[in-house]
Scaffold this active site. Structure first.
Site, PDB file in Angstrom:
ATOM      1  N   SER A   7      -3.731  -3.384   0.499  1.00 43.96           N
ATOM      2  CA  SER A   7      -2.586  -4.201   0.866  1.00 43.96           C
ATOM      3  C   SER A   7      -3.016  -5.655   0.993  1.00 43.96           C
ATOM      4  CB  SER A   7      -2.079  -3.657   2.207  1.00 43.96           C
ATOM      5  OG  SER A   7      -1.227  -4.568   2.816  1.00 43.96           O
ATOM      6  N   SER A   8      -2.057  -6.545   1.135  1.00 41.26           N
ATOM      7  CA  SER A   8      -2.362  -7.965   1.322  1.00 41.26           C
ATOM      8  C   SER A   8      -2.129  -8.388   2.773  1.00 41.26           C
ATOM      9  CB  SER A   8      -1.486  -8.787   0.371  1.00 41.26           C
ATOM     10  OG  SER A   8      -1.255 -10.075   0.849  1.00 41.26           O
ATOM     11  N   HIS A   9      -1.068  -7.864   3.399  1.00 38.58           N
ATOM     12  CA  HIS A   9      -0.690  -8.391   4.725  1.00 38.58           C
ATOM     13  C   HIS A   9      -1.585  -7.901   5.857  1.00 38.58           C
ATOM     14  CE1 HIS A   9       1.555  -5.039   6.842  1.00 38.58           C
ATOM     15  NE2 HIS A   9       1.469  -4.535   5.629  1.00 38.58           N
ATOM     16  N   THR A  12       8.806  -7.851 -12.974  1.00 39.39           N
ATOM     17  CA  THR A  12       8.241  -9.201 -13.082  1.00 39.39           C
ATOM     18  C   THR A  12       7.230  -9.437 -11.967  1.00 39.39           C
ATOM     19  OG1 THR A  12      10.272 -10.033 -14.064  1.00 39.39           O
ATOM     20  CG2 THR A  12       8.817 -11.668 -13.061  1.00 39.39           C
ATOM     21  N   ALA A  43       0.812  -1.224   0.000  1.00 41.30           N
ATOM     22  CA  ALA A  43       0.000   0.000   0.000  1.00 41.30           C
ATOM     23  C   ALA A  43       0.844   1.272   0.000  1.00 41.30           C
ATOM     24  CB  ALA A  43      -0.944  -0.006   1.197  1.00 41.30           C
ATOM     25  N   CYS A  52       4.363   2.000  11.974  1.00 40.85           N
ATOM     26  CA  CYS A  52       5.361   2.696  11.152  1.00 40.85           C
ATOM     27  C   CYS A  52       6.007   3.842  11.909  1.00 40.85           C
ATOM     28  CB  CYS A  52       4.702   3.250   9.894  1.00 40.85           C
ATOM     29  SG  CYS A  52       3.694   2.023   9.079  1.00 40.85           S
TER      30      CYS A  52
END
Length: 406
Positions: free
Chosen positions: A203-205, A243, A75, A330
């Site tokens: 985001s994924s996490h 990639t 993100a 963060c």
């Protein structure tokens, strides 16, 4: 019950076992390991198909077309790509951007960078409940405003902004609207069509998927253009070269698929646990909830409390059997009081004594009850050591005391 207890799901989540199982099929020579950009053989075709399926799962959760999903490293990159990309592409129309003082640093620091490049940014003040007053937003709009960036759910205090109303304001004035939805996707119903969002980061996490992968929704109708910030190969329709990490994308897709399926049962359970935690803390004197607790104005998994007359850091030490945070992960390494709490008008003392509890998939009632008791016990103990607490209990108005500096 196993210690320590994890109540910091807003910082990151463990991966769901089903996600891990799925990812394992895309790494070794016996699995599907090809480069999705290899168009000349089966290894590449299979990898490309896996990416397409994952892209569809992600698009389904947010009500988008799969062609509107751009994969990024997370993100933070999505915020950078959206804000810098749109600002650079549309700068001939104007160089004014509007955002909120309580945004994530990935948005605020990106805006600061654009200021160094000659853009002008208006940082709006939220109300004391953490929400944005839309009349202030409308008043801040200028003829040269090209972009507005407002997060859906705040990462520290969990308040939910009225994205639909802001979307209407932006559409009516042809201003690009970016939303950081990192903390809302999979927790709230998100439909980009209804919300009238042009760019959306996620985001994924934060949703039981792998770290290191995220996405940016880029609206096709009306078509939004952004300038790439990473070049080399023209992947992701030229918006983000590199990639594609198939195993991570597959993991993210599976996490989003599970979220869509289980959200309706998972969120009421977590809301009940969050409310249990909140009511458990009500018994403690001098506790304050940060951010609105009104129905629909706070995400069901977040509780941010300030415990007056207790130093947040010492409370965290006392709670070492419970993973919680002060501020966001963060920024919690710095001992500055949370800028989010300062922006909603909390004084330094209350900002310093704040703790964020964030719940998730594997939180249990037993863990919540243990947390309530441990917090109560720790606060009593720490307040016994506090001369300020003693003075407060004696009825002394602490704001009128003059301290001598040595």
């Amino acid at each position: 019950m196993k210690l320590p207890i994890y109540l910091d799901y807003a910082a990151t989540t463990p991966m769901d076992e089903r996600v891990v199982q799925k990812m394992m099929q895309y790494m070794t020579k016996d699995g599907i390991f090809g480069n999705p950009a290899s168009r000349s053989h089966k290894f590449g075709w299979e990898a490309e198909e896996a990416v397409d399926i994952a892209r569809n799962h992600i698009a389904d959760l947010i009500g988008a077309d799969s062609r509107e999903i751009v994969f990024t490293s997370g993100a933070t990159e999505s915020d950078n790509l959206a804000i810098k990309g749109a600002a650079h592409f549309y700068q001939t129309k104007g160089k004014h951007i509007i955002t909120l003082k309580t945004e994530h640093k990935a948005v605020l620091d990106t805006c600061r960078q654009l200021e160094r490049e000659g853009f002008e940014v208006t940082y709006l003040e939220p109300e004391s409940d953490g929400l944005l007053d839309l009349t202030k937003l409308v008043e801040a709009i200028r003829p040269d405003t090209i972009l507005i960036s407002i997060m859906h759910v705040n990462n520290e205090i969990g308040v939910v902004q009225d994205i639909k109303a802001i979307g209407e304001i932006c559409r009516a004035r042809k201003i690009i609207f970016h939303v950081d939805a990192t903390q809302s996707v999979g927790k709230l119903a998100v439909n980009v069509q209804e919300l009238k969002v042009d760019l959306m980061s996620f985001s994924s996490h934060k949703l039981y998927g792998p770290k290191g992968i995220g996405g940016l929704y880029v609206c096709r109708k009306p078509r939004i253009r952004i300038e790439a910030i990473i070049h080399g190969g023209g992947h992701e329709r030229g918006m983000r070269s590199g990639t594609l990490p198939v195993h991570q994308i597959v993991g993210m897709g599976e996490a989003y698929r599970i979220a869509k399926e289980e959200m309706a049962t998972e969120m009421p359970r977590l809301k009940a646990l969050r409310d249990r935690l909140y009511h458990g803390f009500q018994a403690i004197e001098e506790v304050y909830v940060n951010g609105s607790m009104e129905e629909g104005k706070r995400v069901d998994t977040n509780l941010n409390m300030s415990f007056n007359f207790v130093e947040g850091e010492s409370l965290m030490m006392a709670l070492r059997d419970i993973a919680v945070s002060s501020g966001s992960a963060c920024t919690s390494a710095s001992l500055e009081p949370s800028y989010v709490l300062r922006a909603i008008g909390r004084n330094d003392e209350l900002a310093h004594s704040s703790i964020r509890f964030s719940l998730g998939r594997w939180a249990t009632e037993e863990e919540i009850d243990y947390t309530i008791e441990l917090v109560k016990k720790s606060i009593l103990k720490l307040r016994e050591l506090s001369p300020l607490w003693e003075m407060f209990k004696e009825g002394i108005d602490l704001s009128k005391i003059e301290w001598n500096h040595h």
